[in-house]
Design a protein around this motif. Structure first.
Motif, PDB file in Angstrom:
ATOM      1  N   ASP A 133      38.375  20.012 -43.552  1.00  0.00           N
ATOM      2  CA  ASP A 133      37.513  21.160 -43.237  1.00  0.00           C
ATOM      3  C   ASP A 133      36.054  20.745 -43.163  1.00  0.00           C
ATOM      4  N   GLU A 134      35.627  19.868 -44.065  1.00  0.00           N
ATOM      5  CA  GLU A 134      34.254  19.379 -44.054  1.00  0.00           C
ATOM      6  C   GLU A 134      33.967  18.587 -42.784  1.00  0.00           C
ATOM      7  N   GLN A 135      34.928  17.744 -42.372  1.00  0.00           N
ATOM      8  CA  GLN A 135      34.743  16.969 -41.145  1.00  0.00           C
ATOM      9  C   GLN A 135      34.656  17.889 -39.924  1.00  0.00           C
ATOM     10  N   ARG A 136      35.483  18.918 -39.893  1.00  0.00           N
ATOM     11  CA  ARG A 136      35.441  19.878 -38.784  1.00  0.00           C
ATOM     12  C   ARG A 136      34.114  20.621 -38.763  1.00  0.00           C
ATOM     13  N   ALA A 137      33.590  20.980 -39.939  1.00  0.00           N
ATOM     14  CA  ALA A 137      32.308  21.692 -40.011  1.00  0.00           C
ATOM     15  C   ALA A 137      31.183  20.808 -39.482  1.00  0.00           C
ATOM     16  N   HIS A 138      31.185  19.525 -39.858  1.00  0.00           N
ATOM     17  CA  HIS A 138      30.150  18.609 -39.352  1.00  0.00           C
ATOM     18  C   HIS A 138      30.270  18.449 -37.835  1.00  0.00           C
ATOM     19  N   ALA A 139      31.494  18.355 -37.327  1.00  0.00           N
ATOM     20  CA  ALA A 139      31.687  18.229 -35.878  1.00  0.00           C
ATOM     21  C   ALA A 139      31.209  19.494 -35.167  1.00  0.00           C
ATOM     22  N   ALA A 140      31.492  20.656 -35.744  1.00  0.00           N
ATOM     23  CA  ALA A 140      31.045  21.921 -35.139  1.00  0.00           C
ATOM     24  C   ALA A 140      29.523  22.006 -35.167  1.00  0.00           C
ATOM     25  N   ASP A 141      28.898  21.560 -36.268  1.00  0.00           N
ATOM     26  CA  ASP A 141      27.438  21.545 -36.346  1.00  0.00           C
ATOM     27  C   ASP A 141      26.842  20.639 -35.274  1.00  0.00           C
ATOM     28  N   ALA A 142      27.439  19.493 -35.084  1.00  0.00           N
ATOM     29  CA  ALA A 142      26.936  18.562 -34.073  1.00  0.00           C
ATOM     30  C   ALA A 142      27.084  19.159 -32.680  1.00  0.00           C
ATOM     31  N   ASP A 143      28.223  19.823 -32.395  1.00  0.00           N
ATOM     32  CA  ASP A 143      28.425  20.465 -31.095  1.00  0.00           C
ATOM     33  C   ASP A 143      27.406  21.578 -30.874  1.00  0.00           C
ATOM     34  N   LEU A 144      27.161  22.371 -31.916  1.00  0.00           N
ATOM     35  CA  LEU A 144      26.199  23.472 -31.808  1.00  0.00           C
ATOM     36  C   LEU A 144      24.796  22.940 -31.561  1.00  0.00           C
ATOM     37  N   MET A 145      24.416  21.888 -32.274  1.00  0.00           N
ATOM     38  CA  MET A 145      23.084  21.297 -32.080  1.00  0.00           C
ATOM     39  C   MET A 145      22.944  20.747 -30.657  1.00  0.00           C
ATOM     40  N   ALA A 146      23.986  20.100 -30.159  1.00  0.00           N
ATOM     41  CA  ALA A 146      23.929  19.564 -28.796  1.00  0.00           C
ATOM     42  C   ALA A 146      23.786  20.697 -27.790  1.00  0.00           C
ATOM     43  N   GLU A 147      24.501  21.795 -28.010  1.00  0.00           N
ATOM     44  CA  GLU A 147      24.418  22.940 -27.095  1.00  0.00           C
ATOM     45  C   GLU A 147      23.037  23.576 -27.142  1.00  0.00           C
ATOM     46  N   LEU A 148      22.458  23.715 -28.341  1.00  0.00           N
ATOM     47  CA  LEU A 148      21.121  24.284 -28.478  1.00  0.00           C
ATOM     48  C   LEU A 148      20.072  23.399 -27.810  1.00  0.00           C
ATOM     49  N   GLU A 149      20.216  22.083 -27.967  1.00  0.00           N
ATOM     50  CA  GLU A 149      19.269  21.158 -27.342  1.00  0.00           C
ATOM     51  C   GLU A 149      19.349  21.229 -25.820  1.00  0.00           C
ATOM     52  N   SER A 150      20.575  21.357 -25.295  1.00  0.00           N
ATOM     53  CA  SER A 150      20.700  21.440 -23.838  1.00  0.00           C
ATOM     54  C   SER A 150      20.127  22.752 -23.313  1.00  0.00           C
ATOM     55  N   GLU A 151      20.284  23.846 -24.061  1.00  0.00           N
ATOM     56  CA  GLU A 151      19.680  25.135 -23.651  1.00  0.00           C
ATOM     57  C   GLU A 151      18.161  25.031 -23.697  1.00  0.00           C
ATOM     58  N   ALA A 152      17.620  24.391 -24.734  1.00  0.00           N
ATOM     59  CA  ALA A 152      16.172  24.249 -24.862  1.00  0.00           C
ATOM     60  C   ALA A 152      15.632  23.386 -23.720  1.00  0.00           C
ATOM     61  N   ALA A 153      16.373  22.350 -23.364  1.00  0.00           N
ATOM     62  CA  ALA A 153      15.920  21.496 -22.267  1.00  0.00           C
ATOM     63  C   ALA A 153      15.964  22.256 -20.944  1.00  0.00           C
ATOM     64  N   THR A 154      16.958  23.115 -20.766  1.00  0.00           N
ATOM     65  CA  THR A 154      17.085  23.914 -19.556  1.00  0.00           C
ATOM     66  C   THR A 154      15.941  24.913 -19.459  1.00  0.00           C
ATOM     67  N   GLN A 155      15.617  25.556 -20.594  1.00  0.00           N
ATOM     68  CA  GLN A 155      14.521  26.530 -20.597  1.00  0.00           C
ATOM     69  C   GLN A 155      13.169  25.846 -20.386  1.00  0.00           C
ATOM     70  N   ASN A 156      12.954  24.666 -20.934  1.00  0.00           N
ATOM     71  CA  ASN A 156      11.714  23.913 -20.748  1.00  0.00           C
ATOM     72  C   ASN A 156      11.568  23.497 -19.284  1.00  0.00           C
ATOM     73  N   ALA A 157      12.674  23.236 -18.611  1.00  0.00           N
ATOM     74  CA  ALA A 157      12.605  22.827 -17.202  1.00  0.00           C
ATOM     75  C   ALA A 157      12.227  24.013 -16.347  1.00  0.00           C
TER      76      ALA A 157
END
Length: 159
Positions: A133-157
């Motif tokens: 469960d801990e490993q899945r939570a870390h993987a989900a956090d990493a996926d969420l951070m990657a998605e947020l970064e891509s949205e931020a990069a899209t909005q900055n563009a």
């Protein structure tokens, strides 16, 4: 008076079925049977059932044999080699073939053991539910951070 035998050919002890319990008297045949069943890896309860005694009686009369449980398989295999060797020396061709097959199996086991393939040493470590469960939570956090970064990069563009 001739002894009575049960359905499986075992002699019925004198006084069996009467009041009180007749004392158990181990025979050499029983000792050999216990040794064979230990070599085959049977549990104490199964061995006791095979002899028609309780597990406590089994432990009481066969304690010394049961202490050597691990060595019984080796003794059985050694005896099989010995019999096959004697028969092969007597001219039994089938025994000679079987002895050769037994030697080949023994050599394969030795080679696998020396190469480390026969053991359970290379199993991956078991992981518990909490760790998964801990490993899945870390993987989900990493996926969420990657998605947020891509949205931020899209909005900055866009700006």
């Amino acid at each position: 008076m001739e002894p009575n035998f049960d359905l499986f050919g075992h002699p019925v002890r004198e006084g069996f079925g009467n009041r009180g319990r007749p004392p158990y008297e181990p025979t050499e045949k029983d000792r050999n049977k216990v040794k064979l069943l230990l070599a085959l890896g049977w549990a104490n309860q199964r061995i006791a059932n095979a002899l028609g005694v309780s597990p406590a009686t089994l432990k009481r009369y066969f304690r010394a044999d049961m202490k050597e449980r691990d060595a019984m398989r080796d003794r059985l295999d050694a005896r099989r080699f010995e019999i096959a060797f004697e028969q092969a020396n007597a001219g039994n061709v089938t025994a000679l073939r079987e002895l050769g097959a037994m030697i080949d199996r023994n050599d394969r086991m030795s080679i696998e053991a020396s190469m480390g393939k026969g053991g359970d040493d290379h199993r991956p470590e078991k992981v518990g539910k909490k760790v998964i469960d801990e490993q899945r939570a870390h993987a989900a956090d990493a996926d969420l951070m990657a998605e947020l970064e891509s949205e931020a990069a899209t909005q900055n563009a866009r700006h």
